[in-house]
Design an enzyme around this catalytic site. Structure first.
Site, PDB file in Angstrom:
ATOM      1  N   ASN A 165     -42.386-113.841  11.350  1.00 28.72           N
ATOM      2  CA  ASN A 165     -43.424-112.700  11.295  1.00 28.72           C
ATOM      3  C   ASN A 165     -44.670-113.332  12.369  1.00 28.72           C
ATOM      4  OD1 ASN A 165     -44.385-113.912   9.167  1.00 28.72           O
ATOM      5  ND2 ASN A 165     -45.265-111.846   8.628  1.00 28.72           N
ATOM      6  N   GLU A 263     -45.946-119.538   0.213  1.00 27.04           N
ATOM      7  CA  GLU A 263     -46.882-118.355   0.643  1.00 27.04           C
ATOM      8  C   GLU A 263     -45.786-117.423   0.654  1.00 27.04           C
ATOM      9  OE1 GLU A 263     -49.896-117.887   0.295  1.00 27.04           O
ATOM     10  OE2 GLU A 263     -50.500-120.265  -0.068  1.00 27.04           O
ATOM     11  N   CYS A 297     -47.402-110.354   6.460  1.00 24.38           N
ATOM     12  CA  CYS A 297     -47.410-110.221   4.840  1.00 24.38           C
ATOM     13  C   CYS A 297     -48.672-109.632   4.297  1.00 24.38           C
ATOM     14  CB  CYS A 297     -47.440-111.875   4.496  1.00 24.38           C
ATOM     15  SG  CYS A 297     -48.741-112.832   5.178  1.00 24.38           S
ATOM     16  N   GLU A 477     -53.947-122.129   1.925  1.00 25.21           N
ATOM     17  CA  GLU A 477     -53.755-122.970   3.301  1.00 25.21           C
ATOM     18  C   GLU A 477     -54.987-122.652   4.037  1.00 25.21           C
ATOM     19  OE1 GLU A 477     -49.598-120.826   4.373  1.00 25.21           O
ATOM     20  OE2 GLU A 477     -49.392-122.843   4.745  1.00 25.21           O
TER      21      GLU A 477
HETATM   22  P1  NAP Z   1     -36.991-115.899   4.569  1.00 27.94           P
HETATM   23  O1  NAP Z   1     -35.825-115.316   4.719  1.00 27.94           O
HETATM   24  O2  NAP Z   1     -37.343-116.305   3.002  1.00 27.94           O
HETATM   25  O3  NAP Z   1     -37.222-117.103   5.774  1.00 27.94           O
HETATM   26  C1  NAP Z   1     -38.335-117.994   5.549  1.00 27.94           C
HETATM   27  C2  NAP Z   1     -37.928-119.132   6.364  1.00 27.94           C
HETATM   28  O4  NAP Z   1     -37.048-119.961   5.064  1.00 27.94           O
HETATM   29  C3  NAP Z   1     -36.907-119.020   7.387  1.00 27.94           C
HETATM   30  O5  NAP Z   1     -37.150-120.363   8.242  1.00 27.94           O
HETATM   31  C4  NAP Z   1     -35.488-119.255   6.844  1.00 27.94           C
HETATM   32  O6  NAP Z   1     -34.374-119.869   7.449  1.00 27.94           O
HETATM   33  C5  NAP Z   1     -35.626-120.136   5.691  1.00 27.94           C
HETATM   34  N1  NAP Z   1     -34.986-120.349   4.475  1.00 27.94           N
HETATM   35  C6  NAP Z   1     -34.219-118.982   3.938  1.00 27.94           C
HETATM   36  N2  NAP Z   1     -33.470-119.483   2.875  1.00 27.94           N
HETATM   37  C7  NAP Z   1     -33.753-120.830   2.714  1.00 27.94           C
HETATM   38  C8  NAP Z   1     -33.173-121.777   1.829  1.00 27.94           C
HETATM   39  N3  NAP Z   1     -32.497-121.593   0.899  1.00 27.94           N
HETATM   40  N4  NAP Z   1     -33.728-123.110   1.961  1.00 27.94           N
HETATM   41  C9  NAP Z   1     -34.339-123.548   2.872  1.00 27.94           C
HETATM   42  N5  NAP Z   1     -34.793-122.469   3.790  1.00 27.94           N
HETATM   43  C10 NAP Z   1     -34.592-121.256   3.771  1.00 27.94           C
HETATM   44  O7  NAP Z   1     -38.339-114.885   4.983  1.00 27.94           O
HETATM   45  P2  NAP Z   1     -38.638-114.172   6.385  1.00 27.94           P
HETATM   46  O8  NAP Z   1     -37.857-112.908   6.334  1.00 27.94           O
HETATM   47  O9  NAP Z   1     -38.352-114.928   7.496  1.00 27.94           O
HETATM   48  O10 NAP Z   1     -40.295-113.818   6.193  1.00 27.94           O
HETATM   49  C11 NAP Z   1     -40.529-112.733   5.822  1.00 27.94           C
HETATM   50  C12 NAP Z   1     -41.303-112.769   4.350  1.00 27.94           C
HETATM   51  O11 NAP Z   1     -42.259-113.781   4.480  1.00 27.94           O
HETATM   52  C13 NAP Z   1     -41.987-111.610   3.582  1.00 27.94           C
HETATM   53  O12 NAP Z   1     -41.583-111.478   2.176  1.00 27.94           O
HETATM   54  C14 NAP Z   1     -43.250-112.009   3.859  1.00 27.94           C
HETATM   55  O13 NAP Z   1     -44.243-111.201   3.197  1.00 27.94           O
HETATM   56  C15 NAP Z   1     -43.502-113.436   3.878  1.00 27.94           C
HETATM   57  N6  NAP Z   1     -44.529-113.999   4.504  1.00 27.94           N
HETATM   58  C16 NAP Z   1     -45.619-114.312   3.755  1.00 27.94           C
HETATM   59  C17 NAP Z   1     -46.669-114.955   4.228  1.00 27.94           C
HETATM   60  C18 NAP Z   1     -47.967-115.585   3.549  1.00 27.94           C
HETATM   61  O14 NAP Z   1     -48.915-116.226   3.918  1.00 27.94           O
HETATM   62  N7  NAP Z   1     -48.126-115.180   1.905  1.00 27.94           N
HETATM   63  C19 NAP Z   1     -46.878-114.945   5.737  1.00 27.94           C
HETATM   64  C20 NAP Z   1     -45.972-114.438   6.464  1.00 27.94           C
HETATM   65  C21 NAP Z   1     -44.852-113.980   5.686  1.00 27.94           C
HETATM   66  P3  NAP Z   1     -33.448-118.763   8.587  1.00 27.94           P
HETATM   67  O15 NAP Z   1     -34.434-118.134   9.519  1.00 27.94           O
HETATM   68  O16 NAP Z   1     -32.693-119.547   9.365  1.00 27.94           O
HETATM   69  O17 NAP Z   1     -32.851-117.717   7.587  1.00 27.94           O
END
Ligand code: NAP
Length: 499
Positions: A165, A263, A297, A477
């Site tokens: 995102n 995060e 997020c 961060e």
């Molecule tokens: P995600 O599905 O958890 O994926 C995030 C990253 O982790 C991607 O690179 C993904 O790879 C990788 N990943 C997934 N499963 C993994 C595993 N078992 N082991 C190691 N790596 C793994 O999240 P998303 O859909 O990309 O992002 C949306 C979420 O991020 C929302 O909940 C949002 O609130 C949160 N977010 C939080 C912040 C903050 O600063 N708090 C900022 C931005 C977003 P793939 O892409 O290859 O699946």
């Protein structure tokens, strides 16, 4: 800009193929496999093909990072800072082009894509300066002859795992401090946005990072992310993404002993009190909820509104939400682009339907536009619900899309109680003219980022960022806080030899 060395020359109209960056070289996955990256606004638009990596590519990248670790740790902070400065200037010179690619790949508007690329530049510049700040403290000792001090040293090899995102800003705010403070990095970006990752790594590589200091491995969560976090040579993992994956990483880090930074998600409230400037509050609630198609997020997903103004405020919200222009994010007039993927669009549409069926009051949107070519993209109409039950799924869980719910409350105390009754605690806003209420809010709200009279997503790059409760792992961060995660403290006692 000249085509980077690692891209395969593309015939006109054909997408390029991008490799991994390991040990200072761009190279294909060991298997030779690739995966496609398509624009979420129009799936006919193939953005590129990327290395579909596996465990052996991760192992090569970790080995390169481990080999480079001592040399980089011993490189002066000034030299590290110079490279970050140079990378910032390279990226700045490409801001427009990279911003356009970001929009094509991720789907946020062009203004947001170019703005986010500028944010990455700012972050690189900030950490170039931060690298040269004091890295320890001097203490008086019980022995007046003892030189007693602390110094912050790098962790070693750090795994960086990022979401789609903010596909260039989040990698920048993890990688820049990791490098500034002397760590080497293996970077696994989200599979949905690998081009932005390539562009960031190119800028750093061209700026003169020695081979192995920064390594990029593209590919799926299972094939790349999992072996990366399980590798015993990884000293720290910094992850931004979903709570479900974060929970898995906690278990893995407990076994490997790696330092872990998470995060995670948010369910961010904007409280609007009866004395607020309503025009101002409306603009900020709509922008906080809907920009980047609600996929920040820190996006506002709950408008908690004093009952005495709730009807009038909601009526104006409906007008504003219905007036938002959904469309091709590369067009200047577009305010809302697609969501990131068909899976996301279907998930959000399913949650909206479920909320409707359980009696929630749908006031705007709720459908998936398919006219004007939208059917070739993952579009979801900006959606507004009124009278949301704070205990319902809509009131509690992150939808991560352009969906806002209004929750009427009786006064400040109830507003705060409702705002705090979720498992998340990332960001929160209050709209009021009352200084006393602003101070109470800042004290009582359970959120890591707090705004008064501005929208929930606002975050400047030189101050700490992160959530409370389920939104993070208690680490922060950006800003000076970044040093805490990417370094460890050594305490040094130096006594003179006996006379
Ligand atoms: P995600 O599905 O958890 O994926 C995030 C990253 O982790 C991607 O690179 C993904 O790879 C990788 N990943 C997934 N499963 C993994 C595993 N078992 N082991 C190691 N790596 C793994 O999240 P998303 O859909 O990309 O992002 C949306 C979420 O991020 C929302 O909940 C949002 O609130 C949160 N977010 C939080 C912040 C903050 O600063 N708090 C900022 C931005 C977003 P793939 O892409 O290859 O699946």
């Amino acid at each position: 800009m000249a085509a980077p060395a690692h891209t395969m020359p593309a015939a006109t109209g054909q997408a390029q193929t991008y490799g991994n960056y390991i040990g200072g070289e761009w190279r294909p996955a060991a298997s030779g496999e690739t995966f496609e990256d398509r624009s979420p606004a129009n799936t006919d638009d193939l953005v590129g093909r990327f290395a579909s990596s596996a465990k052996e590519d991760v192992e090569a990248a970790v080995a390169a990072a481990a080999e480079a670790a001592d040399g980089w740790r011993r490189t002066s902070a000034v030299a590290r800072a110079n490279i970050l400065h140079k990378a910032a200037e390279i990226l700045a010179s490409r801001q427009e082009q990279v911003g356009r690619e970001l929009t094509r790949e991720e789907g946020k508007t062009l203004k947001e894509g170019i703005g986010e690329t500028g944010r990455a530049v700012q972050i690189l510049r900030y950490f170039a300066g931060e690298a040269q700040q004091p890295s320890g403290e001097h203490y008086p000792s019980m022995n007046p002859l003892t030189l007693l001090y602390t110094v912050r040293e790098p962790l070693g090899v750090v795994g960086v795992i990022t979401p789609w995102n903010f596909p260039i800003a989040i990698p920048a705010w993890k990688i820049a401090p990791a490098l500034a403070f002397g760590n080497t990095v293996v970077f696994k970006p989200a599979s949905l946005t690998p081009l932005c990752a390539v562009r960031l790594v190119e800028a750093l590589a061209e700026a003169g990072l020695p081979p192995g200091v920064l390594n990029l491995v593209t590919g799926s969560a299972g094939a790349v992310g999992d072996p990366l976090v399980r590798d015993p040579r990884i000293a720290g993992v910094t992850f931004t993404g979903s709570n479900a994956v974060g929970a898995d990483l906690r278990k893995i880090a407990a076994e490997t002993g790696a330092k872990l930074q998470l995060e995670l998600g948010g369910k961010n409230p904007a409280i609007v009190l009866a004395d607020a400037d309503l025009d101002h509050a409306l603009a900020h609630v709509v922008s906080g909820a809907m920009m980047s198609t609600g996929q920040k997020c820190t996006a506002t997903s709950r408008a908690i509104v004093d009952r005495s103004i709730a009807a009038a405020f909601t009526e104006r919200l409906v007008e504003k939400v219905k007036a938002l222009k959904v469309g091709d994010p590369l067009q200047a007039e577009t305010q809302i682009g697609p969501v990131i993927s068909e899976d996301s669009a279907e998930r959000i549409a399913g949650e909206v339907d479920a909320a409707r069926q359980s009696g929630a009051n749908l006031l705007a949107g709720g459908d998936r536009p398919s006219e004007n070519g939208h059917g070739r993209g993952h579009f979801v109409a900006p959606t507004l619900f009124g009278d949301v039950d704070p205990a319902s799924k809509l009131g509690q869980e992150e939808l991560f899309g352009p969906v806002l719910g209004v929750i009427p409350v009786d006064g400040m105390d109830e507003a705060l109680a409702v705002a705090n009754t979720v498992r998340f605690g990332l960001s929160a806003s209050l709209f009021t003219r009352d200084l006393g209420k602003a101070l109470t809010f800042a004290r009582e709200i359970q959120a890591g980022v707090v705004h008064v009279n501005s929208e929930t997503p606002g975050a400047e790059p030189h101050v700490p960022f992160g959530g409370m409760k389920g939104s993070s792992s208690y680490s922060r961060e950006q800003g000076k806080a970044a040093r805490d995660f990417f370094t460890q403290t050594k305490t040094v006692y130096i006594d003179p030899p006996p006379a």
